[in-house]
Motif scaffolding. Sequence first.
Motif, PDB file in Angstrom:
ATOM      1  N   ILE B 188       0.836  -1.074  -0.095  1.00 41.60           N
ATOM      2  CA  ILE B 188       0.016  -0.077   0.134  1.00 41.60           C
ATOM      3  C   ILE B 188       0.854   1.363  -0.169  1.00 41.60           C
ATOM      4  CG2 ILE B 188      -1.697   1.347   1.408  1.00 41.60           C
ATOM      5  CD1 ILE B 188      -2.995  -1.216   2.140  1.00 41.60           C
ATOM      6  N   ALA B 189       1.999   1.324   0.714  1.00 44.57           N
ATOM      7  CA  ALA B 189       2.896   2.505   0.807  1.00 44.57           C
ATOM      8  C   ALA B 189       3.541   2.672  -0.245  1.00 44.57           C
ATOM      9  CB  ALA B 189       3.740   2.012   1.972  1.00 44.57           C
ATOM     10  N   GLU B 190       3.918   1.669  -1.055  1.00 45.57           N
ATOM     11  CA  GLU B 190       4.581   1.642  -2.268  1.00 45.57           C
ATOM     12  C   GLU B 190       3.576   2.061  -3.158  1.00 45.57           C
ATOM     13  OE1 GLU B 190       6.655  -2.086  -3.568  1.00 45.57           O
ATOM     14  OE2 GLU B 190       7.724  -2.004  -1.635  1.00 45.57           O
ATOM     15  N   GLY B 198       6.565  10.573  -6.887  1.00 47.22           N
ATOM     16  CA  GLY B 198       7.942  11.027  -6.393  1.00 47.22           C
ATOM     17  C   GLY B 198       7.977  12.058  -5.534  1.00 47.22           C
ATOM     18  N   ALA B 199       6.610  12.586  -5.341  1.00 50.39           N
ATOM     19  CA  ALA B 199       6.526  13.619  -4.041  1.00 50.39           C
ATOM     20  C   ALA B 199       6.622  13.091  -2.704  1.00 50.39           C
ATOM     21  CB  ALA B 199       5.043  14.308  -4.343  1.00 50.39           C
ATOM     22  N   LYS B 200       6.488  11.709  -2.539  1.00 52.47           N
ATOM     23  CA  LYS B 200       6.535  11.233  -1.227  1.00 52.47           C
ATOM     24  C   LYS B 200       6.935   9.902  -1.519  1.00 52.47           C
ATOM     25  CE  LYS B 200       2.209  13.124   0.700  1.00 52.47           C
ATOM     26  NZ  LYS B 200       1.211  12.888   1.634  1.00 52.47           N
ATOM     27  N   THR B 201       7.761   9.205  -0.309  1.00 50.38           N
ATOM     28  CA  THR B 201       8.423   8.121  -0.455  1.00 50.38           C
ATOM     29  C   THR B 201       7.536   7.182   0.156  1.00 50.38           C
ATOM     30  OG1 THR B 201       9.305   8.242   1.593  1.00 50.38           O
ATOM     31  CG2 THR B 201      10.445   9.151  -0.042  1.00 50.38           C
ATOM     32  N   PRO B 202       7.745   5.691   0.168  1.00 49.56           N
ATOM     33  CA  PRO B 202       6.888   4.862   0.751  1.00 49.56           C
ATOM     34  C   PRO B 202       6.762   5.132   2.219  1.00 49.56           C
ATOM     35  CG  PRO B 202       7.910   3.471  -0.885  1.00 49.56           C
ATOM     36  CD  PRO B 202       8.552   5.087  -0.903  1.00 49.56           C
ATOM     37  N   ALA B 203       8.268   5.581   2.954  1.00 51.21           N
ATOM     38  CA  ALA B 203       8.121   5.730   4.369  1.00 51.21           C
ATOM     39  C   ALA B 203       7.088   6.787   4.731  1.00 51.21           C
ATOM     40  CB  ALA B 203       9.472   5.955   4.693  1.00 51.21           C
ATOM     41  N   ASP B 204       6.751   7.690   3.690  1.00 46.69           N
ATOM     42  CA  ASP B 204       5.744   8.914   3.951  1.00 46.69           C
ATOM     43  C   ASP B 204       4.473   8.403   4.104  1.00 46.69           C
ATOM     44  OD1 ASP B 204       8.113  10.882   3.976  1.00 46.69           O
ATOM     45  OD2 ASP B 204       7.648  10.843   1.936  1.00 46.69           O
ATOM     46  N   CYS B 205       4.033   7.107   3.675  1.00 46.76           N
ATOM     47  CA  CYS B 205       2.800   6.755   3.331  1.00 46.76           C
ATOM     48  C   CYS B 205       2.349   5.524   4.311  1.00 46.76           C
ATOM     49  CB  CYS B 205       2.851   6.242   1.959  1.00 46.76           C
ATOM     50  SG  CYS B 205       3.077   7.582   0.763  1.00 46.76           S
ATOM     51  N   PRO B 206       2.634   5.666   5.679  1.00 47.58           N
ATOM     52  CA  PRO B 206       1.941   4.315   6.226  1.00 47.58           C
ATOM     53  C   PRO B 206       0.388   4.689   6.078  1.00 47.58           C
ATOM     54  CG  PRO B 206       2.596   6.197   7.756  1.00 47.58           C
ATOM     55  CD  PRO B 206       3.137   6.573   6.373  1.00 47.58           C
TER      56      PRO B 206
END
Lengths: 305, 305
Positions: B188-190, B198-206
């Motif tokens: 989901i994060a990916e 590219g505006a966010k990384t997977p780590a920004d998306c829990p």
Amino acid sequence: MMNRQAIGIDFGGTTIKTALVEESRIVARGPIIATRQAGGREEIMRALAEIVADLRTPQTAALGIGLPGIVDGARGVVHELSNVPGWNEVPLRGQLAELTGLPVTIENDANAMAYAEWKFGAAGQQRNVVCVTLGTGVGGGLILNGELYRGSGWAAGEIGQMSIDFRGPPDHYGTRGSLEQFVGNHLIAERAAALYGGAKTPADCPPAALALAAENGDPIARQLWQNIGEEIGAALVNVVWLLNPDCLVIGGGIAQAGALLFDPISATLQARLPPYYAKNLRLVPATLGTDAGAIGAAALALAAL
Amino acid sequence: MMNRQAIGIDFGGTTIKTALVEESRIVARGPIIATRQAGGREEIMRALAEIVADLRTPQTAALGIGLPGIVDGARGVVHELSNVPGWNEVPLRGQLAELTGLPVTIENDANAMAYAEWKFGAAGQQRNVVCVTLGTGVGGGLILNGELYRGSGWAAGEIGQMSIDFRGPPDHYGTRGSLEQFVGNHLIAERAAALYGGAKTPADCPPAALALAAENGDPIARQLWQNIGEEIGAALVNVVWLLNPDCLVIGGGIAQAGALLFDPISATLQARLPPYYAKNLRLVPATLGTDAGAIGAAALALAAL
């Protein structure tokens, strides 16, 4: 001591077959009723009562009937039939008991077949067994922990309605990409005709003709069986992840294609499941053929006594 | 008369939690063990024996443990654990019984959670219940005919491994297009990061951040929850066709998203199932939260006495 016998009725959308059954053996057969030509419900019930009276012996202890639809065994009521109009909310168990004087069991037809294959056929009474019947529709029945599993609304086991492609086109139930939309008999014939690019019509492509063509090396037919096997295999992979059964039984018309069908199903199971799930899983063809429905209905009726 | 208590252990890939349980209530908690930092199997066993000795009361009648993997309850052996190396073919039931002097029950962790939600939580002891846990992985447990269903090899209920797209990429088991490849937390994060371009990384998306974004009207996050709900819904449609249950329980981290997740799941069930299957089907969030594993393990241990 004489063995107990039961009468089993296999009520199909096209024909209704009745048999006197002892264990897995058909002792006698009644005349076949053409479901749509027999008139309405009352005429069919009268015809069945006559056939049962003719077949019945002193050892006949019960009557079982399998029907293609949602059959509520607790209430003894046929909720609806898939391809036979006029059978909604019919208290069939009571009606048949009154007409025949026998204890009656009513059941979904795919469940009756699954029970027969479990008790007398290919599944050898293994603990957890999944049966699939490939025909015009794709039906299924589940034996879980040694018992027929029916679900909360008597409607479990609908393997043909399970989706293998969640983005696929919706069927008449709204389910997208259901297995039946890939491998129902008519769909197979249509896919074959399309692959032959106008050289053949769907009517030229019944499963038996496609099996013969593939055996004779026809590359289109060979590829089609490969695809069908992969599609059925993919659906069964899902069933195995969910139920972790001992045995998968495949029956119905197109199962006659033998290795053409079973080889790609087996290869798909091996490729898409970890060894722990696949190694003790048997994949076997049904062995009772078109008699499974009547044999299963009779056996369920005796088991219910 | 004092109520019986049991100790429940929730053995996870990250932490091991121990609790003294009475019915559905946690009476006391032991210190949390960090699974990977605790050393090997022997160190973990010693630590557990100490914690159990500390928690134990005169009413403590049994010990239950749920573990993430294939747990053979008949032999009392852990066959393997999913993300914890070194736990293959471990006769854990006997070892824990010897270390603690208590009767021990070992179980798959998703099964323990499902049992807790069935007995004390969201499912209200309905007859046929399917529980799904959404986290790093997607786990499942089945209660069929009022009993935990484990399958022939103690490996049933793997809803996360069921495919929704038979042409999808294979996972490490070889299954193509499995649900977990769509909705596992990392996936989901990916997916979110890719949608944000590219505006966010997977780590920004829990999941929690994505839920907040969607609640604040972010169209990308809203669409993502819609898609996730449809994908989970499509897998559940398959489960319902096969098992015709009364109740679907959804738990785990991303279930915290609430209506963002449950609305599209519910809409998918309604759209892709006939009314007969959908009308009496409850879709409910799990209610026991992160305590479900320990509560279920304890309850199973008491039920086995």
